[in-house]
Write an enzyme that holds these catalytic residues in place. Structure first.
Site, PDB file in Angstrom:
ATOM      1  N   HIS A   1       0.828  -1.216   0.000  1.00  0.00           N
ATOM      2  CA  HIS A   1       0.000   0.000   0.000  1.00  0.00           C
ATOM      3  C   HIS A   1       0.862   1.267   0.000  1.00  0.00           C
ATOM      4  O   HIS A   1       0.475   2.291  -0.569  1.00  0.00           O
ATOM      5  CB  HIS A   1      -0.916   0.037   1.227  1.00  0.00           C
ATOM      6  CG  HIS A   1      -1.863  -1.125   1.300  1.00  0.00           C
ATOM      7  ND1 HIS A   1      -2.418  -1.568   2.483  1.00  0.00           N
ATOM      8  CD2 HIS A   1      -2.351  -1.951   0.343  1.00  0.00           C
ATOM      9  CE1 HIS A   1      -3.196  -2.607   2.247  1.00  0.00           C
ATOM     10  NE2 HIS A   1      -3.171  -2.857   0.966  1.00  0.00           N
TER      11      HIS A   1
ATOM     12  N   THR B   1      -2.924  -9.795   5.710  1.00  0.00           N
ATOM     13  CA  THR B   1      -2.924  -9.421   4.292  1.00  0.00           C
ATOM     14  C   THR B   1      -1.712  -8.554   3.943  1.00  0.00           C
ATOM     15  O   THR B   1      -1.596  -8.052   2.831  1.00  0.00           O
ATOM     16  CB  THR B   1      -4.236  -8.708   3.921  1.00  0.00           C
ATOM     17  OG1 THR B   1      -4.452  -7.653   4.857  1.00  0.00           O
ATOM     18  CG2 THR B   1      -5.417  -9.646   3.958  1.00  0.00           C
ATOM     19  N   PHE B   2      -0.833  -8.343   4.880  1.00  0.00           N
ATOM     20  CA  PHE B   2       0.500  -7.769   4.654  1.00  0.00           C
ATOM     21  C   PHE B   2       0.512  -6.412   3.939  1.00  0.00           C
ATOM     22  O   PHE B   2       1.416  -6.142   3.125  1.00  0.00           O
ATOM     23  CB  PHE B   2       1.381  -8.767   3.872  1.00  0.00           C
ATOM     24  CG  PHE B   2       1.279 -10.178   4.367  1.00  0.00           C
ATOM     25  CD1 PHE B   2       1.820 -10.526   5.598  1.00  0.00           C
ATOM     26  CD2 PHE B   2       0.626 -11.150   3.633  1.00  0.00           C
ATOM     27  CE1 PHE B   2       1.717 -11.824   6.072  1.00  0.00           C
ATOM     28  CE2 PHE B   2       0.511 -12.447   4.101  1.00  0.00           C
ATOM     29  CZ  PHE B   2       1.062 -12.778   5.324  1.00  0.00           C
ATOM     30  N   CYS B   3      -0.458  -5.579   4.209  1.00  0.00           N
ATOM     31  CA  CYS B   3      -0.502  -4.234   3.582  1.00  0.00           C
ATOM     32  C   CYS B   3      -0.447  -4.313   2.060  1.00  0.00           C
ATOM     33  O   CYS B   3       0.178  -3.462   1.403  1.00  0.00           O
ATOM     34  CB  CYS B   3       0.642  -3.345   4.079  1.00  0.00           C
ATOM     35  SG  CYS B   3       0.560  -2.996   5.809  1.00  0.00           S
ATOM     36  N   ALA B   4      -1.053  -5.352   1.508  1.00  0.00           N
ATOM     37  CA  ALA B   4      -1.100  -5.459   0.041  1.00  0.00           C
ATOM     38  C   ALA B   4      -2.408  -6.165  -0.315  1.00  0.00           C
ATOM     39  O   ALA B   4      -2.418  -7.265  -0.873  1.00  0.00           O
ATOM     40  CB  ALA B   4       0.109  -6.216  -0.478  1.00  0.00           C
TER      41      ALA B   4
END
Ligand SMILES: Cc1ncc(COP(=O)(O)O)c(C=O)c1O
Length: 563
Positions: A179, A425-428
């Site tokens: 993100h 969701t790992f900032c993606a």
């Protein structure tokens, strides 16, 4: 270059300090065994056989990484050496860097403005550090600048707010992006996300089609060097060549690439040149709070600073301002001096190990991890799972375990195996939607973020990400743990926290009060202040003053008695 920061006088002081510390520890162990045995280090259950440690160190000599293997408690009351596999989120600092910070701390002063010894010393070290950072990624020190930032996120925001955009301009990026490398562009231009194939790679022909100017000028091609989820490494120089063919600027998010591979920006005359490279120190064994943007001086010189204030100006009147030249223009306020120095020191350590050696070591471990995870039928790896294709990826390996929510997998790994990973969701999120083939909207940190969705797809994944300190033994233990979890073998009675979505094992909570150096007693953190030393002149220099004072007192006494 390696010893530029070594200061002989500091070394002697440090040696004395270390000897004193050693004596203190021995004294505590002998005279206060109860306290000492309480410390986590003394409760350690050896996880690694000596043989395993020796066999790895023969192949790859890793500099000491602080806290990479300290002991952590488990649900059953025992302690093990932690296996730290969350390096894509942040890494642990090198001991050398931590020691270096302590050495330099007494000399810490503001730069560029002071005239004192410390200030001049720090100014020189700071500018030297800037060059070390630039050299590390192959900058052109005439045509590029190194601008220290807090992290990659701040670096991408700096670029999005520096590069000029005309109405209708486009930014081409990929669905792989974090993100932090996607959102900053969205308020500046029309952002288009290129899709990726099952190996996490983009189609270069599709990229060239999208670069067609008849659809509107592409001002920037901004792509990740390596994905934080699939680990896939993009061919950044080939992409840059295409971007330049159509007059676009090439920006690379190097957060997951720079720590693991030798990255060169290449000369400006090279079509595959990278215009801007951004990365974070905390993902490359440096403490948090510092990163860098390395890139085109002319673009920074053409734009007003993103943040204004002290340090950014050449002249100011009440109604006008002339900006200083970059990089000063882009460093508003007092910079993170210690951070940049630590980053440079970290780079020196990485260089002394050799980026190719780090790359080879991590590739070997990644191949081993993929090969072993592939053998667990319930495990699905996101992106490429081919152990033979590790040259196209770094060691961030994300996976799901059929029938077990990712939050539960991560919790069992932590509470029952002492293995630190990340899940979610790992900032993606756009990439996770694509990889999990779901239309579900993820809500970060919520219960749904940790659950198994109605479609049967887990709405997130577990990520094991490798760092240079990891060993084959770490991989073996992780795989053993995941195999047990896949067979629904765990001891705890886990419940999901309604607010955070985290899985917690019954009433068990980690007890941090036993950590060495940790105390809730405020006096331990704030030792009684030592009286400030008086500025005293030597006796010989004070004699005239004392004599004058004495004569004055005598005269006053005589005058009072005999007037
Ligand atoms: C690929 C990628 N880009 C950008 C970032 C953001 O980095 P930072 O949190 O250091 O700003 C991350 C963080 O994990 C990342 O993995």
């Amino acid at each position: 270059m390696g010893d530029r920061f070594s200061i002989a006088s500091l070394t002697t002081a440090r040696t004395t300090q270390l000897i004193a510390k050693h004596f203190l520890t021995t004294f505590t162990l002998i005279f206060n065994p109860t306290k000492a045995t309480k410390e986590y280090s003394m409760l350690l259950k050896q996880r690694q056989s000596k043989k395993a440690i020796q066999s790895t160190s023969k192949i790859f000599q890793c500099p000491e990484v602080l806290g990479a293997q300290h002991s952590v408690p488990l649900l059953d009351g025992s302690y093990v050496q932690q296996i730290f596999l969350d390096n894509a989120a942040r890494t642990k600092p090198f001991r050398v860097v931590s020691d270096f910070i302590q050495q330099i701390e007494p000399y810490y002063s503001n730069i560029h403005r002071g005239t004192g010894f410390d200030s001049i010393f720090c100014t020189e070290r700071y500018e030297e550090a800037r060059h070390i950072v630039g050299d590390f990624v192959g900058w052109d020190c005439e045509r590029d600048v190194v601008i220290p930032v807090r992290n990659t996120t701040e670096g991408m925001n700096l670029l999005a707010n520096t590069i000029s955009f005309a109405p209708g301009d486009r930014v081409l990026t990929t669905i792989l992006e974090h993100h932090s490398s996607d959102l900053p562009w969205r308020s500046k231009a029309k952002v288009e996300h290129l899709p990726v194939n099952s190996q996490g790679q983009i189609d270069l022909q599709e990229l060239e089609r999208r670069l067609d100017p008849s659809k509107g000028r592409v001002r920037v091609v901004s792509m990740t060097g390596a994905s934080n989820i699939t680990g896939s490494v993009l061919p950044i120089h080939e992409i840059a060549t295409l971007a330049h063919k159509y007059g676009a600027l090439m920006v690379v998010d190097g957060a997951q690439l720079v720590p693991h591979r030798q990255v060169r920006m290449r000369p400006h005359s090279d079509a595959g040149h990278i215009d801007f490279l951004v990365f974070s120190g905390h993902k490359m064994n440096c403490p948090t709070g510092v990163g860098a943007v390395v890139g085109r001086r002319d673009i920074f010189a053409a734009a007003a600073p993103y943040q204004t204030g002290g340090g950014t100006i050449s002249t100011v009147t009440v109604d006008s301002v002339t900006w200083a030249a970059p990089p000063d223009r882009n460093e508003a306020g007092t910079p993170n001096i210690m951070g940049l120095l630590a980053l440079a020191r970290t780079i020196q350590v990485l260089e002394s190990v050799g980026m190719d050696a780090i790359d080879a070591h991590e590739r070997e471990l990644t191949a081993l991890l993929l090969e072993k995870l592939n053998r667990i039928p319930q495990v699905k790896i996101l992106g490429s799972s081919d152990p033979e294709a590790v040259e196209k990826r770094v060691g961030a390996v994300s996976f799901t375990v059929e029938g077990v929510p990712h939050g539960l997998v991560a919790a069992v790994l932590s509470y029952e195996w002492g293995i630190a990973v990340r899940n979610g969701t790992f900032c993606a999120q756009p990439l996770m939607k694509h990889l999990l083939n779901t239309n579900e909207d993820f809500i970060c940190g919520s219960k749904s973020d940790n659950a198994t969705s109605s479609s049967g797809n887990s709405s997130g994944a577990v990520r094991a990400s490798l760092g240079l300190h990891n060993t084959e033994q770490d991989i073996e233990t992780l795989v053993k743990a995941v195999t047990c979890i896949a067979q629904k073998q765990w001891k705890g009675n886990y419940e999901q926290d309604a607010a955070t979505g985290e899985y917690l094992p019954g009433n068990f909570r980690f007890d941090f009060s036993l950590l060495p150096g940790f105390s809730t007693d405020p006096m331990i953190h704030c030792p009684a202040s030592t009286p400030t030393r008086e500025r005293r002149l030597p006796l010989i220099d004070r004699l005239p003053l004392i004599t004058a004072g004495g004569i004055g007192a005598l005269v006053t006494t005589f005058w009072a008695c005999f007037r």
